[in-house]
Structures are given as C-alpha cells and as structure tokens.
Design an enzyme around this catalytic site. Sequence first.
Site, short mmCIF file in Angstrom:
data_model
loop_
_atom_site.label_atom_id
_atom_site.label_comp_id
_atom_site.label_asym_id
_atom_site.label_seq_id
_atom_site.Cartn_x
_atom_site.Cartn_y
_atom_site.Cartn_z
N SER A 115 70.97 60.00 114.72
CA SER A 115 71.93 58.97 115.04
C SER A 115 72.93 59.38 116.12
O SER A 115 73.64 58.54 116.67
CB SER A 115 72.69 58.57 113.76
OG SER A 115 73.40 59.69 113.22
N SER A 135 69.97 64.04 112.35
CA SER A 135 70.67 63.36 113.45
C SER A 135 71.23 64.30 114.50
O SER A 135 71.53 63.87 115.61
CB SER A 135 71.80 62.49 112.90
OG SER A 135 71.29 61.46 112.09
N LYS A 155 81.22 62.23 118.45
CA LYS A 155 80.47 61.11 117.87
C LYS A 155 81.45 60.19 117.14
O LYS A 155 82.35 60.66 116.44
CB LYS A 155 79.42 61.66 116.91
CG LYS A 155 78.50 60.61 116.29
CD LYS A 155 77.46 61.29 115.40
CE LYS A 155 76.51 60.30 114.75
NZ LYS A 155 75.50 60.98 113.90
#
Length: 584
Positions: free
Chosen positions: A150, A174, A76
């Site tokens: 996210s 997330s 990420k």
Amino acid sequence: MMDAGAIADAVHSGEQSARATAQTALDAIDAYHTVQDTVWIERLSSTAVLEIADRTDARVAAGEHLPLAGVPFAIKDNVDLAGLPTTAGCPAFAYTPARSAVVVERLLAAGAIPMGKTNLDQFATGLNGTRSPYGAPACVRNRAFVSGGSSSGSAVAVAAGLVAFALGTDTAGSGRVPAAINGLVGLKPTRGRWSSSGLVPACRSLDCISVFTNTIADAALIDRVVGGFDGEDAYSRPLEDLPRAGQRIGVPLPHQRVFLGDEASAHLYARSLDALAATGADIVPLDIGFLNEAAQLLYGGPWLAERTAALGPLLDSDPAAIDPVVREIVAAGQGIRAVELFHGEYRRKALERQATAMWESIDLLALPTAPCVYRIAEMRQEPIRLNSALGTYTNFVNLLDMSALALPAGCRSNGTGFGITLIGPAHADRALLAAGEAYLAAAALAAPPPLDLGDTMDTIKLCVVGAHLEGMPLHWQLTSRNATLVEKTHTAPTYRLYAMANSTPPKPALAHAEDGQEIEVEVYALDVAAFGSFVADVPPPLAIGTVTLASGEPVKGFVAEPRALAGAEDITALGGWRAYIARG
C-alpha cells in the site's frame, strides 16, 4: 538517486546547505508532478520546507551533529506529521494531528526535512497502489504497471529521485512489494522495534512502520535513528539485535517456487540465488508449506476482523466514503466470531512453533518478494485475486514475528523491477542488513532502465532467428513497427535449427532439444500494440512462444509446430541462419 548519508555528510562539511538540498528536492517534486500527479496527497509549502532547512543549517552551524542533516524525506499518509492532515487515503477520515508520530519526531530531531504526505492504498489495505481516491501511482520505469502498495507514493517518491528516503508501513508486504517493483531497498523491521505511535492502524497487533531507501547503508542509518523503545506504544519492544546470521539460507523447494507464468521472475530469482551462493552461503531447499498456510490466515482467517475493528466507526457511519474494494474486504470481518479468532490464534501459534524449529536449520530465508507484476488495467479488472497474488511470499512475515529486508534483483524487459526478500527471526534486522550488503555486492546488478518520463512505456522483447534478422527479407516487418535492436546474442544451448522445406522466403524453424546448441539470434523491443500486430501476422507452422537466451533470460520468440520439421534440413551445426544463407 539521492543518498541520505552522503547528503548529511555534505551538509556537515559545508559542501552544500540544507536549504540548497531542500530547494533541489522541491524543484524535482514540481517537475515530476507533470509525469505523475498521484504521488502526494499533501505537501508542505515551499516556505515551510525552507524554514525547516534554515533551522537545520543553524543547528549544524552551532555544532550539533545531525545524522540526517538536510535529508529530504516523505511520509506515508497514514503516519502523522503535526500540522498536516492525515487521511489514510480517505478524505472523510481526515484529521490534523497536533503531534507527529514518534518515528517522525526522531527523524526531525536528526535533521531530516519532511516534504509531505504520500499516497497509499486506502487504509493500507492492498499491495498494488490502485485503491486510492487520489489516483494510482505507477511503477516509475513503466507507468502501465502498478507501483505496488500500500506504500505506493512513498516508493515512487524515492525511486523517482524526489526524496532520499520515505516512510511506508508494512502489515502484509506493503513495505516490500513496492520496493521490488521500483528497484528499492525496503526494510520491514521487527514488530515493535520502531514505535507505532502516530500510525493509523490497519491490523494494530501486526503493523510496522517501514522505510524505502536506495542503499543498504541508508536503511541502516534510518534504523539507528528511529529504532528504540517507546513507552507510549503498547506494542513497542526493547531494542535487541541478534548476532550476525550464519551462512545457511533457506529457499523454497522447486515445486513451491510460484511465479504465476512470469518466466522473467523465475529467471531473476534463480540468478539471485547464484549471487547469494557467491557470498559463501549454503542454499538450503526447504518445505515452505507451513509458511504458505500462515499467509492464508491474514486475509482468509480471523485477522481480517482486526482491519474491521480499525475502520469500525466509519464503516458504520459512512460506508460509501470507503473505496468499494477496501469496503468489500473489510466488511467481511464483521461476521467473524471470537471463537474463530481463538481457533485462528491457536493455529498461528502452532505455525510459529514450526518457524522456530526452522531457524534451527537455517539462518535466513531468501524468497521472491512478489511472484509477478500486473498492469494497472489488469488490477482494476481483478482487484482482489491479483492483489492476493502479489502477497504470495509476504503475508506470513508479521504473523510469525519475523524481520525482513526487500532487495532489488534486476528488471524485466518491460522495465518493472523484480526483487528478493531476506527474512529472519525477530531482532535479526542488523543481520539482514549485513547479508543484504553482501548479496548486492555479489549480484553486481546492472543499472536499472531510465525513468519513464514520456508516454507510458510498455515494451516486449522479441527474439528472431531467421528471415527477420537485420538485412534479411522480412526485417521490414520489425522496422515498420519501430522495433529497436536490444542485442545480438545466442540462445541457450538447448535448441536445434532447421531450414524448412518449401518456405518462401526461406525460413528456419527453431525447436527446443536437450541435445541442441547455441543458435545466433537478434533481440528487438516492440511496444505492446506493435507486438500484438506482429504476432497476428506470423503464419503457421511458425508461432511465437518463449525462447531462453544464453544469459538464461526468457523472451518471446519464434518457435515451430512439429509439422514445420517435415522434410526440413537440420542446420544446427552451422550455428545460425546467416551461416546457412551464406552457404548458398
């Protein structure tokens, strides 16, 4: 889908090389780019990836045992990988780190091969995946719907078979919500179990690096590789594992099981509780009101100021560089006073004490990961309210120092995934993995639908009971809309069937009744536009409502207004419309 443990075993045995595995991943990433071009923010070059793979092969040939030998993974883009920019989803924020995050360093040392940096809700502020200037990754099995965030790109990369695992982060859910929507395992470790060095903070005191995998075994493998104390991380904690959890699993009281109108979620959650009970667990209903209160503190309390602190310089110097929704959320923290923070912390500690008492009566919690799922178009119209709904069951976990494991629990008829999360106290990570393994074995979930690789798939199941059955006079209204037969089945045993009076062509009326029985039906799938046009043509006194199938699954179907029963013949005993027509 890729299996990290199997790949490493194959590389060590000589069955395949790390270079061949890396090339397969590169090819898959290139191919999927034509389906979704929003997964990655920055990729390593093919040359760089293959050089890392060659070094891995050389290490294995020299006799090193590498637990992740040749395993492709994604990162990420709020977690540092040396030499590649870290953007946190904001080009104006970007920097190029000289050193990788400690978790990434440990993965590289174990032989894993990084493929690049994945998209995310900007600054990890969001649970839906649409708040990024790099585009909105979508659910892999229905691209009309959000991927969850996210950690959006990371979840999609694993679910689409591009990598074996991907790092996400988790402050408010997330690392769990995207796992549910895309049918993955998502491990959110105890805060401090994995180092946060090299992570762009969202709420530094609450942040966790997390992981998405296809299997429990892979999640456990990653935990073994990256877990452990990091003296450079002020929030790191010594590694600790509580004894394996017992058999008492807490669930919300019936009136606290919120699904926001998503009946498929309610059905799948009930089915998951049956699977947990089949493992020998005792299902213990309990009042989760205090957990809901804790969840409200994260965005409705002073912890919002911690997100503001993380973005302070950029918020002051270049606010236009921040996504408008993220900016609206984070800017609200500028007015929070220290007094409010202390009051919030006092309340959080009181709620944490209630959580400690809760663990005396149960061993784990089993909650829906998210109550529902939304289309991307819907999320963009109501970005704050709908995003908040996705965090109904996730926001309290880090605030109350808990560990969590998101698990798949089936798919809705539109292909989107539903999941449950097992939650335990701090340091229950290994116990959660063991409980998750038992649950998945008992659940015996059907294979998920195929990936959405063509035009965006968005279908609705429709249950028909009479004149629209195959071979009946109105069946053409389905075939003309390209409806496809899903199954021939029966309703739940809670319906009565009537032959309406003076109906041309003859039509039945299906009515819910506790003294009913199973009624023969057919279930078809229509795209959303076709379903809408079909509903528009349904004449009164019939209507389209929700019908429960024998399996317990709720689907759209024909129901009747009370006036439909005036002068109607009760034909329930015949078991279906075909038998009535055959009777003559």
